[in-house]
Motif scaffolding. Sequence first.
Motif, short mmCIF file in Angstrom:
data_model
loop_
_atom_site.label_atom_id
_atom_site.label_comp_id
_atom_site.label_asym_id
_atom_site.label_seq_id
_atom_site.Cartn_x
_atom_site.Cartn_y
_atom_site.Cartn_z
N GLY A 105 0.87 -1.33 0.04
CA GLY A 105 0.30 -0.03 0.40
C GLY A 105 0.94 1.21 0.10
N MET A 106 2.11 1.21 -0.04
CA MET A 106 3.03 2.47 -0.16
C MET A 106 3.54 3.02 -1.79
SD MET A 106 5.32 2.26 2.18
CE MET A 106 6.30 0.15 2.50
N ASN A 107 3.07 4.22 -2.05
CA ASN A 107 3.37 4.75 -3.36
C ASN A 107 5.13 4.94 -3.01
OD1 ASN A 107 1.76 7.05 -1.52
ND2 ASN A 107 3.94 7.82 -2.45
N THR A 108 5.40 4.65 -4.37
CA THR A 108 7.05 4.99 -4.39
C THR A 108 7.05 5.22 -5.66
OG1 THR A 108 8.02 3.61 -5.90
CG2 THR A 108 7.49 3.02 -3.80
N THR A 109 8.62 6.51 -6.23
CA THR A 109 9.58 7.15 -6.99
C THR A 109 10.54 6.11 -7.77
OG1 THR A 109 11.11 7.99 -5.31
CG2 THR A 109 8.78 8.94 -5.74
N ALA A 110 11.01 6.40 -8.65
CA ALA A 110 11.60 5.44 -9.68
C ALA A 110 12.90 6.41 -9.79
CB ALA A 110 11.18 4.80 -10.56
N THR A 111 14.16 6.07 -9.99
CA THR A 111 15.18 7.30 -10.59
C THR A 111 16.05 6.08 -11.87
OG1 THR A 111 16.74 6.19 -8.71
CG2 THR A 111 15.05 8.00 -8.24
N VAL A 149 11.07 -0.03 -15.33
CA VAL A 149 10.16 0.25 -14.79
C VAL A 149 8.69 0.82 -15.06
CG1 VAL A 149 9.79 2.66 -13.53
CG2 VAL A 149 12.04 2.29 -13.61
N ARG A 150 8.15 0.99 -16.64
CA ARG A 150 7.06 0.84 -16.43
C ARG A 150 6.47 -0.26 -16.84
NH1 ARG A 150 6.46 2.41 -23.33
NH2 ARG A 150 6.62 0.18 -23.38
N ASP A 151 7.46 -1.44 -17.24
CA ASP A 151 6.52 -2.74 -17.04
C ASP A 151 5.46 -3.21 -15.81
OD1 ASP A 151 6.91 -3.32 -19.56
OD2 ASP A 151 8.58 -4.64 -19.71
N ALA A 152 6.40 -2.64 -14.33
CA ALA A 152 6.73 -2.91 -13.12
C ALA A 152 5.34 -1.95 -12.61
CB ALA A 152 7.77 -2.34 -12.66
N GLN A 153 4.80 -0.81 -13.05
CA GLN A 153 3.81 0.39 -13.42
C GLN A 153 2.50 -0.55 -14.11
OE1 GLN A 153 3.57 2.44 -10.89
NE2 GLN A 153 2.92 4.15 -11.70
N ASP A 154 2.47 -0.80 -15.16
CA ASP A 154 1.64 -1.12 -16.01
C ASP A 154 1.17 -2.40 -14.40
OD1 ASP A 154 1.61 0.10 -17.92
OD2 ASP A 154 2.57 -1.71 -18.86
N PHE A 189 4.33 3.70 -8.62
CA PHE A 189 6.02 4.79 -8.44
C PHE A 189 4.62 6.27 -8.72
CE2 PHE A 189 7.63 1.41 -10.62
CZ PHE A 189 8.46 1.47 -9.53
N LEU A 190 5.49 7.23 -8.48
CA LEU A 190 4.23 8.74 -8.34
C LEU A 190 5.28 9.55 -9.42
CD1 LEU A 190 2.30 9.22 -5.18
CD2 LEU A 190 1.50 9.01 -7.31
N ALA A 191 6.87 8.98 -9.79
CA ALA A 191 7.07 9.79 -10.07
C ALA A 191 9.19 9.42 -10.97
CB ALA A 191 8.17 11.65 -9.57
N PHE A 192 9.31 10.13 -11.99
CA PHE A 192 10.96 9.24 -12.27
C PHE A 192 11.86 10.39 -12.07
CE2 PHE A 192 13.68 8.17 -15.23
CZ PHE A 192 13.93 6.88 -15.19
N ILE A 193 12.48 9.89 -11.60
CA ILE A 193 13.89 11.31 -11.47
C ILE A 193 15.59 11.16 -11.95
CG2 ILE A 193 15.32 12.65 -9.52
CD1 ILE A 193 12.34 10.99 -8.08
N PRO A 194 15.33 10.72 -13.47
CA PRO A 194 16.82 10.22 -13.69
C PRO A 194 17.52 11.55 -13.73
CG PRO A 194 15.77 11.63 -15.65
CD PRO A 194 14.62 11.77 -13.90
N TRP A 195 18.70 11.42 -13.24
CA TRP A 195 20.25 12.15 -13.04
C TRP A 195 21.18 11.90 -13.79
CZ3 TRP A 195 17.76 10.71 -8.65
CH2 TRP A 195 18.50 9.82 -7.75
N THR A 196 22.53 12.36 -13.42
CA THR A 196 23.78 12.30 -13.86
C THR A 196 24.57 11.68 -13.12
OG1 THR A 196 24.52 14.05 -14.38
CG2 THR A 196 23.27 13.70 -15.92
N PHE A 197 25.64 10.71 -12.91
CA PHE A 197 26.91 10.97 -12.23
C PHE A 197 27.52 11.68 -11.87
CE2 PHE A 197 30.48 8.29 -11.73
CZ PHE A 197 30.71 8.27 -11.03
#
Length: 376
Positions: free
Chosen positions: A207-213, A232-237, A249-257
Amino acid sequence: MSAVDRILDKSVAGERITLEECITLFESDEIEKMGRAANRIMERLHPEPITTFVVGRNINYTNFCDTYCRFCAFYRPPGSREGYVLPNEAIFQKIQETLDVGGTEILMQGGTNPDLPFSYYLDLLREIKKRFNITMHSFSPAEIMKMKEVSGLPLDEVVRQLHEAGLDSLPGGGAEILDDRTRLKISRLKGSWKDWMEVMKSAHRNGMNTTATMVIGFGESMEERALHLLRVRDAQDECMEKKLNTPGFLAFIPWTFQPDNTRLKREKATPEEYLKTVAISRIMLDNIPNIQSSWVTMGAEIGKLSLSYGCNDFGSTMIEENVVSAAGTTHKVNIGTILRLIREAGKIPAQRNTRYEILRMFDENETAEKDFVMQN
């Protein structure tokens, strides 16, 4: 019409793009075209010209870690004189300071500390909830897998007990690249991409919402980046198909190393590569409502530019942050600066909570009553 144009037209029309089409976009340098398409998709999902942000604080409760990621400048091995576990009272003080400036979210993360029993986390969450009304958006999948290891309990039971003790949602840290070829090179002890995903699926079941990065710049292939988004898309489906009591997943956050001070020497990914990744994320992830900007790694100006490449959220004010800054990247942004940058991008700023519910809209010239700067 070029292949890229066809893919972008397809996505803007609301059709789902394939793995192969996603790879084609990553291999293209037509970044501005992708940005325009991503922005149109964002505007379809969020027709009001509003950019949200959350007032939150990072609390790194321990830097002892036995995962030894090559790309991390923050951790210290167990037994190190430079290692620490924050006293509970220090954590409580940081939470009170966050509430004092209108904060609503605590992102508590640390190393995978083998010397902390599972009861430490449960007791800490209970004590926090006893004292404070604040959202605990805390613990990465790697930390939860360490809790599973030290407790000997099944994963679902670990997550269930954490949720019951006061954990509200899970951040998507530690995803890096969701493909094992790259993971084995950069963080051999962190587990497979399936381990990360299983923790997220367990959170959804409980029952928890999450984010993905996603972190780019490890030397991963374009196919691996596309596979990351697809997984990530498949898991959300799957979450949506099972009609679980969570938005997933409520949000997706990409960033750089950020390679400075780490044992993994790479050239920093360029701002253009980051903006392309943001745009492709918005195009590919048609079932995740929010794409978050990453001003912490990219700086305020690129963060502002990302709002025209598919991002609808400016992330957290991040009053305190020690992991990225340990790698030599520290961009100090206060609420006043966030309001200005959002307005300069032609958007209306709004404070949200962890569930992306708007708490407060800011008028054209309105400022925050209490301002602060990220402390390290």
